[in-house]
Design an enzyme around this catalytic site. Structure first.
Site, short mmCIF file in Angstrom:
data_model
loop_
_atom_site.label_atom_id
_atom_site.label_comp_id
_atom_site.label_asym_id
_atom_site.label_seq_id
_atom_site.Cartn_x
_atom_site.Cartn_y
_atom_site.Cartn_z
N TYR A 143 0.82 -1.22 0.00
CA TYR A 143 0.00 0.00 0.00
C TYR A 143 0.86 1.27 0.00
O TYR A 143 0.36 2.36 -0.26
CB TYR A 143 -0.95 0.03 1.20
CG TYR A 143 -2.03 -1.03 1.15
CD1 TYR A 143 -2.22 -1.81 0.02
CD2 TYR A 143 -2.87 -1.24 2.22
CE1 TYR A 143 -3.19 -2.79 -0.03
CE2 TYR A 143 -3.86 -2.22 2.18
CZ TYR A 143 -4.01 -2.99 1.05
OH TYR A 143 -4.98 -3.94 1.00
N LYS A 194 2.92 -15.30 1.17
CA LYS A 194 2.95 -16.14 -0.03
C LYS A 194 4.43 -16.37 -0.33
O LYS A 194 4.95 -15.93 -1.36
CB LYS A 194 2.25 -15.44 -1.19
CG LYS A 194 0.75 -15.32 -1.04
CD LYS A 194 0.03 -16.62 -1.30
CE LYS A 194 0.06 -16.98 -2.77
NZ LYS A 194 -0.58 -18.28 -3.04
N ASP A 227 -3.59 -17.69 0.98
CA ASP A 227 -4.80 -18.23 0.34
C ASP A 227 -5.35 -19.42 1.12
O ASP A 227 -6.56 -19.57 1.30
CB ASP A 227 -4.55 -18.58 -1.14
CG ASP A 227 -3.27 -19.36 -1.36
OD1 ASP A 227 -2.45 -19.46 -0.42
OD2 ASP A 227 -3.07 -19.88 -2.48
N ASP A 251 -5.20 -7.05 5.71
CA ASP A 251 -6.41 -6.32 5.34
C ASP A 251 -7.49 -7.30 4.88
O ASP A 251 -8.62 -7.32 5.39
CB ASP A 251 -6.04 -5.34 4.19
CG ASP A 251 -7.17 -4.41 3.83
OD1 ASP A 251 -8.20 -4.42 4.52
OD2 ASP A 251 -7.01 -3.65 2.85
N ASP A 255 -10.88 -8.77 7.18
CA ASP A 255 -12.26 -8.59 6.73
C ASP A 255 -12.98 -9.93 6.68
O ASP A 255 -14.14 -10.06 7.04
CB ASP A 255 -12.30 -7.96 5.33
CG ASP A 255 -12.46 -6.44 5.42
OD1 ASP A 255 -12.09 -5.87 6.46
OD2 ASP A 255 -12.93 -5.83 4.44
#
Ligand code: NAD
Length: 371
Positions: A143, A194, A227, A251, A255
Site C-alpha cells: 500500500y 505467499k 490463500d 487487510d 475482513d
C-alpha cells in the site's frame, strides 16, 4: 486508581458522533464507578474538520493526538465529500494520524459472541467460540511501497504497478506484537504470506521465524500461505488464535474473519505504535472497523457496540485496565443475551432498539456487573 490518563476523542462524521455519544456514557461510568480519571479532549476529523478547519485533520489536532495517551476515533467520510480530490478527502485524516503517530500494528479481534452465533454467514456450529486476533502490519508493504503508479506505454496501453516491500525491522516489530499478544491468549501465532511466489513473503517467513526462535520459543508458530488461511478461516476458524500478516494480507484476512462474526457494528480495532524508550509510552488509536455509514446516519439506529468495544481495547492495551475492559465486553454480551438488537444484528424473536437504548442498556448492565 490511575490519575489523569489523557484521551483525545475524535468522533468524526456520519454515525461517528452518534456511537461516540453512547461510548462517552461508558467512559463516564468508568470515572464514576471505577475512579478512572480520564482527561478528555475532543477534536474534529474527516469531513467535519474539512468544513470547520479547512483540512481533514489540523496540525493542532495531530499535536494533541501526539500528546495524548490514546486516541479514540469514530469514523470519517460521506457522500458530501466524495467529489473532493484525493489529497483533500476525509480519509486522509485517519491516514495522517496513522503515519504521524507511527501506528504500525493493527489489531482486529474477530470474536463470535454466543448470542450472535446465529447471525454469522457460516453455520453456528463452525463459528461458535471463534476468538481470533488478526495483527496486520499497517504502515508498509504494497500500500505504500515505491515505485507505484500507472504509466502509458509506447503502444498507448496503460500499465499499473505497485511494490510489496518490507524491511526486516518492519517485519520483526510487528511479529513481536503478535507473539506478545499470543502469550496473553492461547499462545499460538499463524503467520501468513505467499513465500512460495513472493520474495517479500520469503523474507517475512524467515524474519518471523528468527524472532520466534530468539525471543518467543514458548509460543507455537505456524506458517501458512495466505490463500490457504482464507480457506481455513471459512472451514475451520476455531483453529486460529493470533493471525499475523502484511498490510495486504492482513487487510483481506481481517475482513474475512470479521464476516464470520456477523456484523460490522460489533467489531472494534486498535492500531499501536512503538514503545518510546524514554517515556515508556506507546501511541495508540482505537476505532470501530465500520465506516461512517451515511445510509443510516442521523436516524438513531446505528449499533454503538463496536465503538464501545474499541474503548474496551483502549482500557486494556493503553492502560492495562484488564478488569474494566472485560467488564465492558461482558456488559455488551449480556445485553445481547438479554435479547436487545440494533437493526444491523436483528434476529427473529429479539427486541429491536436504537443507538441510545442500546447504550443505556450497556451502562445498566455495567451497574449490575459492578454490584
Ligand atoms: P460502512 O462501514 O460505513 O457501512 C457499510 C454498511 O454497514 C452500511 O450499510 C452501514 O449502514 C452498515 N453499518 C456500518 N456500521 C454500522 C453500525 N455501527 N451499525 C449499524 N450498521 C452499520 O462502509 P461504507 O458504506 O463502505 O463507507 C461509508 C463511508 O465510510 C465512506 O465514506 C468510507 O470511505 C468511510 N469509511 C471510513 C472508515 C474509517 O473511518 N476508518 C472505514 C471504512 C469506511
Amino acid at each position: 486508581m490511575a490519575a489523569n490518563k489523557k484521551l483525545l476523542v475524535l468522533p468524526g462524521d456520519g454515525i461517528g458522533p452518534e456511537v461516540m455519544r453512547e461510548t462517552r456514557r461508558v467512559i463516564e461510568w468508568m470515572a464514576r464507578r471505577r475512579s478512572l480519571a480520564f482527561e478528555i479532549e475532543e477534536g474534529l476529523v474527516g469531513g467535519s474538520a474539512i468544513e470547520a478547519e479547512g483540512a481533514p485533520i489540523s496540525d493542532a489536532t495531530v499535536a494533541r493526538a501526539k500528546a495524548a495517551d490514546a486516541v479514540l476515533f469514530g469514523s470519517v467520510g460521506g457522500p458530501k465529500w466524495d467529489g473532493l480530490p484525493f489529497e483533500q478527502r476525509p480519509e486522509l485524516g485517519i491516514l495522517r494520524l496513522r503515519k504521524d503517530l507511527g501506528l504500525f500494528a493493527n489489531l482486529r479481534p474477530a470474536v463470535v459472541l454466543d448470542p450472535l452465533a446465529e447471525a454469522s454467514s457460516l453455520k453456528p456450529d463452525i463459528v461458535r467460540g471463534v476468538d481470533i486476533m488478526v495483527v496486520r502490519e499497517s504502515t508498509g508493504g504494497v500500500y505504500f511501497g515505491e515505485p507505484r503508479g500507472v504509466e502509458t506505454l509506447a503502444d498507448g496501453k496503460r500499465r499499473g504497478f505497485d511494490t510489496d516491500v518490507y524491511h526486516e525491522d518492519e517485519i520483526a516489530r510487528v511479529a513481536r506484537i503478535a507473539f506478545d499478544l499470543a502469550r496473553k491468549r492461547r499462545n499460538k501465532v499463524t503467520s501468513v504470506e505467499k513465500a512460495n511466489v513472493m520474495q517479500s513473503g520469503r523474507l517475512w517467513r524467515a524474519v518471523v521465524g528468527e524472532v520466534h526462535k530468539a525471543e518467543y520459543p514458548d509460543v507455537q508458530l505456524e506458517n501458512m500461505y495466505a490463500d490457504n488461511c482464507a480457506m481455513q478461516l471459512c472451514s475451520r476458524p476455531a483453529q486460529f488464535d493470533v493471525i499475523l500478516g502484511s498490510n495486504l494480507f492482513g487487510d483481506v484476512l481481517s475482513d474475512l474473519a470479521a464476516a464470520l462474526t456477523g456484523s460490522l457494528g460489533m467489531l472494534p480495532s486498535a492500531t499501536l505504535g512503538a514503545v518510546d524508550p524514554v517515556t515508556g509510552k506507546r501511541h495508540a488509536l482505537y476505532e470501530p472497523i465500520h465506516g461512517s455509514a451515511p445510509d443510516i446516519a442521523g436516524k438513531g439506529i446505528a449499533n454503538p457496540c463496536a465503538q464501545m468495544l474499541s474503548f474496551a481495547m483502549l482500557l486494556r492495551w493503553s492502560f492495562g485496565f484488564e478488569d474494566e475492559a472485560a467488564l465492558v465486553e461482558q456488559a455488551v454480551e449480556k445485553v445481547l443475551a438479554g435479547g436487545l438488537r440494533t437493526a444491523d444484528i436483528m434476529q427473529p424473536g429479539m427486541a429491536r432498539v436504537g443507538t441510545s437504548v442500546m447504550g443505556e442498556a450497556v451502562v445498566r448492565e455495567l451497574d449490575k456487573l459492578a454490584g
